[in-house]
Design an enzyme around this catalytic site. Structure first.
Site, PDB file in Angstrom:
ATOM      1  N   ALA A 176     -11.939   4.710   2.827  1.00  0.00           N
ATOM      2  CA  ALA A 176     -13.080   4.683   2.357  1.00  0.00           C
ATOM      3  C   ALA A 176     -13.561   3.989   3.052  1.00  0.00           C
ATOM      4  O   ALA A 176     -14.521   3.314   3.548  1.00  0.00           O
ATOM      5  CB  ALA A 176     -12.751   3.329   1.328  1.00  0.00           C
ATOM      6  N   THR A 201      -8.946   2.591   9.016  1.00  0.00           N
ATOM      7  CA  THR A 201      -9.712   3.397  10.016  1.00  0.00           C
ATOM      8  C   THR A 201     -10.455   2.427  10.733  1.00  0.00           C
ATOM      9  O   THR A 201     -10.242   2.031  11.953  1.00  0.00           O
ATOM     10  CB  THR A 201      -9.955   4.739   9.456  1.00  0.00           C
ATOM     11  OG1 THR A 201      -8.235   5.182   8.834  1.00  0.00           O
ATOM     12  CG2 THR A 201     -10.180   5.347  11.368  1.00  0.00           C
ATOM     13  N   GLY A 221      -7.959   8.555   7.075  1.00  0.00           N
ATOM     14  CA  GLY A 221      -8.356   9.019   8.543  1.00  0.00           C
ATOM     15  C   GLY A 221      -9.679   8.752   9.488  1.00  0.00           C
ATOM     16  O   GLY A 221     -10.601   8.290   8.156  1.00  0.00           O
ATOM     17  N   ASP A 262       0.906  -1.299   0.134  1.00  0.00           N
ATOM     18  CA  ASP A 262       0.199   0.239  -0.157  1.00  0.00           C
ATOM     19  C   ASP A 262       1.327   1.233   0.331  1.00  0.00           C
ATOM     20  O   ASP A 262       1.364   1.649   0.693  1.00  0.00           O
ATOM     21  CB  ASP A 262      -0.668  -0.104   1.107  1.00  0.00           C
ATOM     22  CG  ASP A 262      -1.756   1.079   1.487  1.00  0.00           C
ATOM     23  OD1 ASP A 262      -2.190   1.725   0.180  1.00  0.00           O
ATOM     24  OD2 ASP A 262      -2.094   1.135   2.499  1.00  0.00           O
ATOM     25  N   HIS A 263       0.771   1.950  -1.050  1.00  0.00           N
ATOM     26  CA  HIS A 263       1.201   3.256  -1.047  1.00  0.00           C
ATOM     27  C   HIS A 263       2.482   3.334  -1.327  1.00  0.00           C
ATOM     28  O   HIS A 263       3.677   3.366  -0.221  1.00  0.00           O
ATOM     29  CB  HIS A 263       1.311   4.454   0.135  1.00  0.00           C
ATOM     30  CG  HIS A 263      -0.343   4.316  -0.007  1.00  0.00           C
ATOM     31  ND1 HIS A 263      -1.027   5.370  -0.750  1.00  0.00           N
ATOM     32  CD2 HIS A 263      -1.351   4.017   0.903  1.00  0.00           C
ATOM     33  CE1 HIS A 263      -2.217   5.888  -0.694  1.00  0.00           C
ATOM     34  NE2 HIS A 263      -2.453   5.069   0.333  1.00  0.00           N
ATOM     35  N   HIS A 278      -9.028   4.633  -2.018  1.00  0.00           N
ATOM     36  CA  HIS A 278      -8.709   5.187  -0.511  1.00  0.00           C
ATOM     37  C   HIS A 278      -8.973   5.837   0.662  1.00  0.00           C
ATOM     38  O   HIS A 278      -9.961   5.945  -0.221  1.00  0.00           O
ATOM     39  CB  HIS A 278      -7.197   5.674  -0.902  1.00  0.00           C
ATOM     40  CG  HIS A 278      -6.237   4.712  -1.648  1.00  0.00           C
ATOM     41  ND1 HIS A 278      -5.092   4.522  -1.366  1.00  0.00           N
ATOM     42  CD2 HIS A 278      -6.089   4.250  -3.092  1.00  0.00           C
ATOM     43  CE1 HIS A 278      -4.356   3.623  -1.620  1.00  0.00           C
ATOM     44  NE2 HIS A 278      -4.781   4.001  -2.800  1.00  0.00           N
TER      45      HIS A 278
HETATM   46  N1  PH4 Z   1      -5.041   3.223   3.639  1.00  0.00           N
HETATM   47  C1  PH4 Z   1      -4.158   2.523   4.606  1.00  0.00           C
HETATM   48  C2  PH4 Z   1      -3.314   3.681   4.762  1.00  0.00           C
HETATM   49  C3  PH4 Z   1      -2.761   2.952   5.874  1.00  0.00           C
HETATM   50  O1  PH4 Z   1       1.333   4.680   6.596  1.00  0.00           O
HETATM   51  P1  PH4 Z   1      -0.073   3.478   7.856  1.00  0.00           P
HETATM   52  O2  PH4 Z   1       0.166   2.384   7.721  1.00  0.00           O
HETATM   53  O3  PH4 Z   1      -1.424   4.456   8.569  1.00  0.00           O
HETATM   54  O4  PH4 Z   1      -1.181   3.968   6.418  1.00  0.00           O
HETATM   55  O5  PH4 Z   1      -4.084   3.190   2.181  1.00  0.00           O
HETATM   56  C4  PH4 Z   1      -5.553   3.542   2.626  1.00  0.00           C
HETATM   57  O6  PH4 Z   1      -6.949   4.138   1.776  1.00  0.00           O
HETATM   58  C5  PH4 Z   1      -6.728   3.385   4.416  1.00  0.00           C
HETATM   59  O7  PH4 Z   1      -7.973   4.057   4.163  1.00  0.00           O
HETATM   60  P2  PH4 Z   1      -8.884   4.625   5.734  1.00  0.00           P
HETATM   61  O8  PH4 Z   1      -8.316   5.714   6.600  1.00  0.00           O
HETATM   62  O9  PH4 Z   1     -10.020   5.345   5.342  1.00  0.00           O
HETATM   63  O10 PH4 Z   1      -9.491   3.166   5.748  1.00  0.00           O
HETATM   64 ZN    ZN Z   2      -4.746   5.117   1.064  1.00  0.00          ZN
END
Ligand code: PH4
Ligand code: ZN
Length: 307
Positions: free
Chosen positions: A212, A256, A181, A82-83, A210
């Site tokens: 979501a 989140t 978030g 992811d990212h 993303h």
């Molecule tokens: N993501 C999750 C990103 C998490 O660096 P990290 O581990 O904190 O990164 O790609 C989302 O799109 C999640 O979306 P959400 O916050 O709505 O659940």
């Molecule tokens: Zn994301």
């Protein structure tokens, strides 16, 4: 069975349903995700961010996912980065055994994003690994935002068409107004569905949402009851998620909601008994809460019973 993201998402694209892509940072989250997929017969996209990989270790991430995948051989599972922020990060993940990667160069200019994504696609495809890229910036859109501001933030459908043709990415995350978030919208939730439909019409590949998480009412309430504070939190409403799927979204990133559900239960146990220190007493109810959120989501998105 570990498969490429393509295998899961091209079917979802053809049949018009969504697959949750769930982030994990520990054994408990991963176990909850697998057990729920098994319970509702859903294909699975498991994702780890660079931060999650740093926290758990690359080999542990791949090793844990492989062990669970072998316990549930009937579930098609994609392990997705992811990212990913660079070619090197994607390459390391692929070498370690990831079956899908995201190259997120969306903060670079269009040409740079295109060049980086192209480089990752060339490498990833030679290993049968699928690639996601992103266009536009993940950021909420306000009611009173001007057309120019909107165009500066959100995906440009014409650019998306060129981008997908030139890079040959497998999935595209178009920015349409979501953000990561628990605080996604200042006013009423708002997403640009017209823009989404236009991107789908011009690209016709699986699209990714993303940010979501929905912050479901019961999950927010449970967090509050545990003594947590989420004042002003707002997620993507369930009916928006369904409309997004109708507009061409097939991969729905969810992190989140799971975090909030997990921590609410941990805090409740801590509050109820301040001499408790058996980790299992904290994590068992936390996993149950996470599983309930995942189950509801798999049913809502339409991936349940798709194995
Ligand atoms: N993501 C999750 C990103 C998490 O660096 P990290 O581990 O904190 O990164 O790609 C989302 O799109 C999640 O979306 P959400 O916050 O709505 O659940
Ligand atoms: Zn994301």
């Amino acid at each position: 069975m570990l498969v490429s993201g393509n295998e899961i998402l091209s079917k979802a694209n053809q049949e018009g349903y969504g697959v949750g892509a769930f982030n994990f940072v520990n054994f408990e989250m991963l176990k909850s995700i697998f057990e729920t997929a098994h319970e509702v017969s859903s294909p699975l996209i498991i994702q780890a961010s660079e931060g999650a990989i740093k926290y758990m270790g690359l080999e542990s991430v791949v090793g844990m996912v492989r062990i669970f995948a072998s316990q549930y051989p009937h579930i098609p599972v994609a392990l997705h980065l992811d990212h990913g922020t660079s070619f090197e990060s994607c390459k390391r993940a692929i070498e370690a055994g990831f079956t899908s990667v995201m190259i997120d160069a969306s903060h670079h200019c269009f040409d740079e994003n295109l060049a980086m994504s192209k480089q990752v696609v060339k490498y990833a495809h030679s290993f049968g690994v699928s690639v996601e890229a992103e266009l536009g910036r993940l950021q909420g859109i306000e009611d009173n935002i001007s057309v120019d501001e909107k165009d500066a933030t959100l995906v440009n459908p014409q650019e998306a068409e060129i981008f997908v043709r030139e890079t040959q990415v497998d999935f595209l995350a178009p920015a349409i107004g979501t953000s990561h978030g628990a605080f996604k919208f200042k006013g009423e939730p708002k997403l640009d569905f017209e823009r989404l439909q236009e991107v789908k019409r011009l690209t016709n590949i699986p699209l990714v949402l993303h940010g979501a998480s929905a912050i479901p009412q019961n999950v927010a309430q449970s967090f509050l009851e545990s003594g947590g504070d989420l004042k002003g939190s707002k997620g993507v409403p369930f009916e928006f998620l369904q409309e997004a799927i109708r507009g061409g979204i097939n991969k729905i990133n969810t992190d989140t909601d799971l975090r909030i559900a997990f921590i609410a239960e941990v805090r409740k146990v801590a509050n109820a008994n301040n001499s408790e220190f058996d980790l299992r007493k904290f994590f068992t109810p936390a996993m149950d809460a996470v599983k309930a959120v995942i189950k509801e989501r798999m049913q809502l998105l339409g991936s349940a019973n798709k194995i």
